[in-house]
Design a protein around this motif. Structure first.
Motif, PDB file in Angstrom:
ATOM      1  N   UNK A  51       0.767  -1.161  -0.061  1.00 36.51           N
ATOM      2  CA  UNK A  51      -0.034   0.040  -0.047  1.00 36.51           C
ATOM      3  C   UNK A  51       0.843   1.203  -0.046  1.00 36.51           C
ATOM      4  N   UNK A  52       1.929   1.225   0.815  1.00 38.09           N
ATOM      5  CA  UNK A  52       2.643   2.601   0.790  1.00 38.09           C
ATOM      6  C   UNK A  52       3.468   2.681  -0.567  1.00 38.09           C
ATOM      7  N   UNK A  53       3.901   1.778  -0.943  1.00 36.29           N
ATOM      8  CA  UNK A  53       4.641   1.427  -2.522  1.00 36.29           C
ATOM      9  C   UNK A  53       3.644   2.354  -3.364  1.00 36.29           C
ATOM     10  N   UNK A  54       2.385   1.649  -3.479  1.00 28.85           N
ATOM     11  CA  UNK A  54       1.448   2.094  -4.491  1.00 28.85           C
ATOM     12  C   UNK A  54       1.356   3.599  -4.510  1.00 28.85           C
ATOM     13  N   UNK A  55       0.712   3.994  -3.273  1.00 30.17           N
ATOM     14  CA  UNK A  55       0.302   5.267  -2.952  1.00 30.17           C
ATOM     15  C   UNK A  55       1.291   6.366  -3.278  1.00 30.17           C
ATOM     16  N   UNK A  56       2.517   6.075  -2.549  1.00 31.06           N
ATOM     17  CA  UNK A  56       3.646   7.080  -2.905  1.00 31.06           C
ATOM     18  C   UNK A  56       4.133   7.031  -4.278  1.00 31.06           C
ATOM     19  N   UNK A  72       4.794  12.111   5.316  1.00 32.01           N
ATOM     20  CA  UNK A  72       4.535  11.632   6.771  1.00 32.01           C
ATOM     21  C   UNK A  72       2.954  10.940   6.999  1.00 32.01           C
ATOM     22  N   UNK A  73       1.985  11.722   6.233  1.00 31.60           N
ATOM     23  CA  UNK A  73       0.830  11.126   6.242  1.00 31.60           C
ATOM     24  C   UNK A  73       0.560   9.855   5.571  1.00 31.60           C
ATOM     25  N   UNK A  74       1.235   9.981   4.237  1.00 32.83           N
ATOM     26  CA  UNK A  74       1.358   8.627   3.541  1.00 32.83           C
ATOM     27  C   UNK A  74       1.968   7.406   4.237  1.00 32.83           C
ATOM     28  N   UNK A  75       2.903   7.732   4.783  1.00 32.42           N
ATOM     29  CA  UNK A  75       3.892   6.803   5.635  1.00 32.42           C
ATOM     30  C   UNK A  75       2.890   6.405   6.838  1.00 32.42           C
ATOM     31  N   UNK A 107     -11.292   2.076   7.908  1.00 32.63           N
ATOM     32  CA  UNK A 107     -10.345   2.755   6.992  1.00 32.63           C
ATOM     33  C   UNK A 107     -10.404   4.069   7.415  1.00 32.63           C
ATOM     34  N   UNK A 108     -11.297   4.554   7.614  1.00 28.51           N
ATOM     35  CA  UNK A 108     -11.668   6.113   8.176  1.00 28.51           C
ATOM     36  C   UNK A 108     -10.949   6.315   9.279  1.00 28.51           C
ATOM     37  N   UNK A 109     -11.078   5.638  10.303  1.00 27.77           N
ATOM     38  CA  UNK A 109     -10.279   5.561  11.348  1.00 27.77           C
ATOM     39  C   UNK A 109      -8.756   5.631  11.367  1.00 27.77           C
ATOM     40  N   UNK A 110      -8.215   4.792  10.268  1.00 26.98           N
ATOM     41  CA  UNK A 110      -6.888   4.784  10.439  1.00 26.98           C
ATOM     42  C   UNK A 110      -6.599   6.144   9.574  1.00 26.98           C
ATOM     43  N   UNK A 111      -7.484   6.569   8.738  1.00 26.68           N
ATOM     44  CA  UNK A 111      -6.989   7.675   8.015  1.00 26.68           C
ATOM     45  C   UNK A 111      -6.876   8.943   8.949  1.00 26.68           C
ATOM     46  N   UNK A 112      -8.141   8.997   9.643  1.00 27.77           N
ATOM     47  CA  UNK A 112      -7.752  10.282  10.555  1.00 27.77           C
ATOM     48  C   UNK A 112      -6.657  10.106  11.702  1.00 27.77           C
ATOM     49  N   UNK A 113      -6.436   9.151  12.131  1.00 27.42           N
ATOM     50  CA  UNK A 113      -5.248   8.721  13.073  1.00 27.42           C
ATOM     51  C   UNK A 113      -4.006   8.995  12.428  1.00 27.42           C
ATOM     52  N   UNK A 118       0.524  12.823  11.681  1.00 28.43           N
ATOM     53  CA  UNK A 118       1.426  13.586  10.649  1.00 28.43           C
ATOM     54  C   UNK A 118       1.381  14.969  11.004  1.00 28.43           C
ATOM     55  N   UNK A 119       0.464  15.313  11.561  1.00 29.47           N
ATOM     56  CA  UNK A 119       0.154  16.998  12.207  1.00 29.47           C
ATOM     57  C   UNK A 119       1.257  17.210  13.391  1.00 29.47           C
TER      58      UNK A 119
END
Length: 701
Positions: A51-56, A72-75, A107-113, A118-119
Motif C-alpha cells: 500500500x505504501x509503495x503504490x500510494x507513494x 508523513x501522512x502517507x507513511x 479505513x476512516x479511523x486509520x486515515x484520521x489517526x 502527521x500533524x
C-alpha cells in the motif's frame, strides 16, 4: 489566481486517485489469498508495504515533488493498520475487528489517526529543522562551556541529585507486607534535608556564578561596540539582553538540566515499577506522552510570542518613564503632566492586554492537560477492571499502579515543560551570543604606540554618512590639516558637518571613504588606549558620573597624583571653585553631576581632558556655558601647553578671532580657511556668517 485554483484542483484529483488505488488494494480479492499463503504478521506487513509503495509512487507520478507533511501522512496511513493489528494480537491474543474483514469505518479511523500523527510530527519535528536543531545544540554546548569554572558545584549537585532519586524510589516502592512503613522514614528525612539544603544550594550557587559571568562578558562586549550600534539598537533591547536573557541563559544548564535529569531518572524508575505490575497498562499510559508533547509545543509557540510582545511593551513603557524623568523640566514647562500620564497608561494597558492573552493561553493549556490526565485515569480504571476480571492483575496491583501513574503523569508534564523552557533558554542564549560575537565596525586592533607624537592631523578625501541614515551624506571629499601648536576653529551653519569632523577624529565612526592621518599614520593603526589618551575631547554637555570631583577628573586613570589633578583644574579654571567646597576634590557631584552648575560641570570636563596631557585637544561648543573671564582663563591655560593641537567649535566671536586657522564648513566640504583677518578681507562666507551667526553684543567683553 486561476493558475493557483487549477493547481489545487489537480492536487486534489491526484490525491483522490491515490486513495482509490489504496482502497482497491485494501479490499483486493487477493487479500485472502495472501492471508492463506503467508499468515498473520507477514501478511499484515506485506500488505502495508504494498500500500505504501503504490500510494507513494502514484503521488510522485502525479504531483512530482511531495511535501514533507504529505510524505508523513502517507507513511502513517499505510503502516498504521499493521501496527494496530499487531498491537491488538500481542495485547489480547486475538484478532481485532479491523483485520482482514475491515470495513470503511476502520479505513476512516486509520486515515484520521494518520492525519493526526502527521500533524503532530510536523509540529514537534518540522521539516528542515535539522539546521535549527544543530544551531540549538551548538548554542547549548557554548552555555555548558561557560559552566566549566563551576564544575565542582555541578558535580556535587549531581551526586546529591542521584541520592535523592534513590531515596525517592525507596519511599515509593511497594511493601511486601513484611516491612513496616516506619522503616522508610530515614529515607524520607534524608531526601528532604539533602535535597533542599545540599543539592539546591550547590546548583543555586553554580547558576548565580554563571549568570554573573555571562552578564560580565555581555557588558564587556557591549562597551566595545561602535557608537552606530547604540544609535540603531533600542536601549530597551540592550537592557532586556542584560537582565532577562542573560538570567534565563544562566539557568539553561544549572536549573533545566538539573530538573531534566532528576525527572528523567524518576520517570525511568516509575516506568520500571509500573512495567513490573502491568506492561499493558504501562503502554497505555505512555500514549499520553505524545499528546502532552503536542499540547506543550502549541502552547510554547503562542506563549513565547505573547511573552516577547509583552517584554517589548514593557521596554517601551520603561523608555516612556525614562523620557519623562530626564525631561521633567520640559514636561513641567509645557504643563504636559496629564499627557505623559495618559501616554504611560496606554503602555500599561498594552502590557495588560498581552499579559491577559498570555494568561488565557496558559489557562487553556492547563485545562487541556488536566482533561487529558482525567481521560487517561478513566482509561486506566476501565482497562484495569478488564485485566482484573481476566486474572491478569490484582486489585492491590491496580491501586499501586494508579499511585505510580499519578507520579509518572506529573513527571511527563515536567519533562515537556523543561524541554519548552530549555528551548526558551537556547533562544535567549542565541540573542546573547549574537551580541557577544558581534565585531565592532570600528576596529580597535591597532598596535602603534610611538614614543614621540607631534599631533599633526590630516583629513584626506573623507566621505561619511551616519549608519542610521546612510542615504544622507554629511561629509563629501573633505580635506583639512591641523598643525601642531596651532588652534583651528571650525565654523558654519548647524548640520553642515562640524561635529561630525570631531566624531570621526575620536574614531566614534568609520568613514565610508578616505581616512584621517595622525602624524602620517591612519588612526586605526594606533593602539586603542594610547590613541584616546593622546586625544581628549570636551563636549558642550560633558558627562559626569556619580562619585567625587576627583573621580571624575581622573576618570580612567589609575596613577594620577594630586599635584597633576590640581594643575589640570587650574588650567580649566576649576581649582578655585573646588577649594571653596566643603570637601574640596572629594565632593560628590551627584547623579550626572546634578549637584553642580552647568559652568562647573563644563570646567570639570575640561580638567578631565587636560589631566591626560594630550597632544590633541578638541573643544566642542564648550564656551557657551562659560563667562568671558572663565573663557579667557581656559584659553590661556590651553595656550600654556606647548606643541598642542587645538580644535575648537565655537560660536563666540572672541574665541574664533584668536584661532590660527579658521575653517568654514558648508555642505560637508571646506569652503574657506585662513585667519580672521584674511577671511574678513575676502568678504565671503565667513564675513556673512559673522554678521548672521556671531553675536558680539551677547558675547561678554
Amino acid at each position: 489566481m486561476a493558475e493557483k485554483a487549477s493547481s489545487k484542483v489537480y492536487q486534489v484529483t491526484a490525491l483522490i486517485l491515490a486513495v482509490s488505488v489504496d482502497l482497491s488494494l485494501f479490499y483486493a480479492s487477493g487479500f485472502a489469498v495472501f492471508h492463506r499463503l503467508l499468515g498473520g504478521f507477514a501478511l499484515l506487513w506485506l500488505s502495508a508495504a504494498l500500500r505504501w509503495s503504490a500510494v507513494t509512487v502514484i503521488s510522485l507520478l502525479l504531483l512530482g515533488d511531495l511535501k514533507p507533511l504529505l510524505v508523513r501522512f502517507l507513511t502513517a496511513y499505510s503502516l498504521l493498520p499493521a501496527v494496530f493489528e499487531t498491537g491488538t494480537r500481542v495485547l489480547y491474543r486475538e484478532q481485532s475487528q479491523c483485520g482482514p474483514g475491515a470495513d470503511v469505518r476502520c479505513w476512516m479511523m486509520f486515515a484520521g489517526a494518520s492525519l493526526g500523527a502527521a500533524v503532530f510530527w510536523e509540529i514537534t519535528i518540522p521539516a528542515g529543522s535539522n539546521q535549527q536543531k544543530q544551531r540549538s545544540r551548538v548554542l547549548f554546548m557554548r552555555v555548558v562551556q561557560l559552566y566549566k569554572a563551576d564544575y565542582r558545584l555541578l558535580l556535587g549537585g549531581s551526586v546529591f541529585l542521584s541520592l535523592a532519586v534513590i531515596c525517592k524510589f525507596q519511599i515509593l516502592q511497594a511493601n511486601d507486607g513484611t516491612e513496616r512503613p516506619i522503616h522508610r522514614l530515614p529515607f524520607a528525612c534524608f531526601q528532604a534535608i539533602q535535597g533542599a539544603a545540599c543539592r539546591g544550594g550547590l546548583l543555586g550557587c553554580a547558576i548565580n556564578s554563571c549568570t554573573c559571568r555571562i552578564k560580565g562578558k555581555l557588558f564587556e562586549a557591549l562597551t566595545k561596540q561602535e557608537i552606530g550600534f547604540f544609535e540603531t539598537t533600542k536601549t530597551g533591547e540592550i537592557i532586556s539582553r542584560l537582565s532577562k536573557d542573560a538570567t534565563l541563559m544562566g539557568k539553561t544548564v544549572g536549573l533545566n538540566v538539573n530538573v531534566l535529569l532528576r525527572t528523567f531518572l524518576k520517570t525511568m524508575g516509575m516506568i520500571f515499577l509500573m512495567m513490573s505490575l502491568s506492561w499493558k497498562l504501562t503502554l497505555l499510559v505512555l500514549m499520553e506522552t505524545p499528546i502532552t508533547g503536542l499540547m506543550r509545543n502549541i502552547y510554547d509557540t503562542h506563549y513565547q510570542r505573547l511573552s516577547q510582545a509583552m517584554q517589548d511593551s514593557m521596554a517601551r513603557a520603561t523608555e516612556a518613564v525614562n523620557e519623562v524623568v530626564f525631561g521633567i523640566r520640559l514636561v513641567r514647562s509645557f504643563s504636559t503632566e496629564k499627557h505623559e500620564a495618559n501616554r504611560y497608561n496606554k503602555r500599561l494597558l498594552e502590557i495588560h492586554t498581552f499579559k491577559t492573552q498570555r494568561d488565557t493561553v496558559r489557562a487553556v493549556y492547563v485545562l487541556a492537560w488536566r482533561v487529558t490526565g482525567l481521560c487517561m485515569d478513566v482509561f486506566i480504571l476501565y482497562y484495569g477492571r478488564i485485566f482484573i476480571q481476566k486474572g491478569q492483575m490484582t486489585t492491590g496491583q491496580l491501586v499501586s499502579f494508579i499511585i505510580y501513574q499519578s507520579n509518572l503523569g506529573r513527571n511527563i508534564r515536567t519533562l515537556t515543560f523543561v524541554f519548552g523552557n530549555m528551548l526558551n533558554s537556547v533562544v535567549a542564549a542565541g540573542k546573547v551570543f549574537e551580541y557577544m560575537d558581534r565585531k565592532p565596525l570600528v576596529s580597535t586592533d591597532g598596535k602603534l604606540k610611538p614614543d614621540q607624537l607631534q599631533g599633526k592631523i590630516s583629513y584626506q578625501n573623507l566621505s561619511f554618512a551616519y549608519p542610521s541614515n546612510l542615504s544622507k551624506i554629511v561629509l563629501q571629499d573633505f580635506n583639512l590639516e591641523l598643525a601642531p601648536g596651532q588652534m583651528t576653529a571650525l565654523v558654519g551653519p548647524s548640520g553642515e558637518g562640524k561635529s561630525t569632523c570631531v566624531s570621526l577624529l575620536q574614531r566614534l565612526y568609520e568613514p565610508q571613504k578616505g581616512e584621517i592621518l595622525l602624524d602620517g599614520e591612519p588612526l586605526k593603526s594606533y593602539d586603542h588606549h594610547f590613541f584616546h589618551k593622546k586625544i581628549a575631547v570636551v563636549s558642550q554637555e560633558p558627562v559626569l558620573f556619580s562619585g567625587s570631583i576627583r573621580d571624575n577628573i581622573t576618570y580612567g586613570l589609575t596613577d594620577c597624583s594630586q599635584e597633576r589633578i590640581e594643575e589640570a583644574a587650574r588650567k580649566a579654571n576649576a581649582h578655585d571653585f573646588i577649594k571653596t567646597l566643603e570637601k574640596g576634590y572629594d565632593t560628590e557631584v551627584g547623579e550626572s553631576g546634578g549637584q553642580l552648575s552647568k559652568s562647573e560641570r563644563q570646567r570639570i570636563g575640561i580638567a578631565r581632558a587636560l589631566v591626560r596631557e594630550p597632544k590633541v585637544v578638541i573643544l566642542d561648543e564648550i564656551t557657551s556655558s562659560l563667562d568671558a573671564e572663565s573663557e579667557n582663563k581656559v584659553l590661556q591655560g590651553l595656550a600654556s601647553c606647548p606643541n598642542q593641537t587645538l580644535l575648537v567649535i565655537a560660536h563666540r566671536l572672541k574665541t574664533i578671532e584668536k584661532a590660527d586657522q579658521i575653517v568654514v564648513i558648508r555642505g560637508g566640504q571646506v569652503e574657506e580657511k585662513g585667519t580672521h583677518q584674511e577671511l574678513m578681507d575676502l568678504q565671503g562666507s565667513y564675513h556673512k556668517l559673522r554678521n548672521e551667526l556671531f553675536d558680539e553684543v551677547n558675547s561678554p567683553q
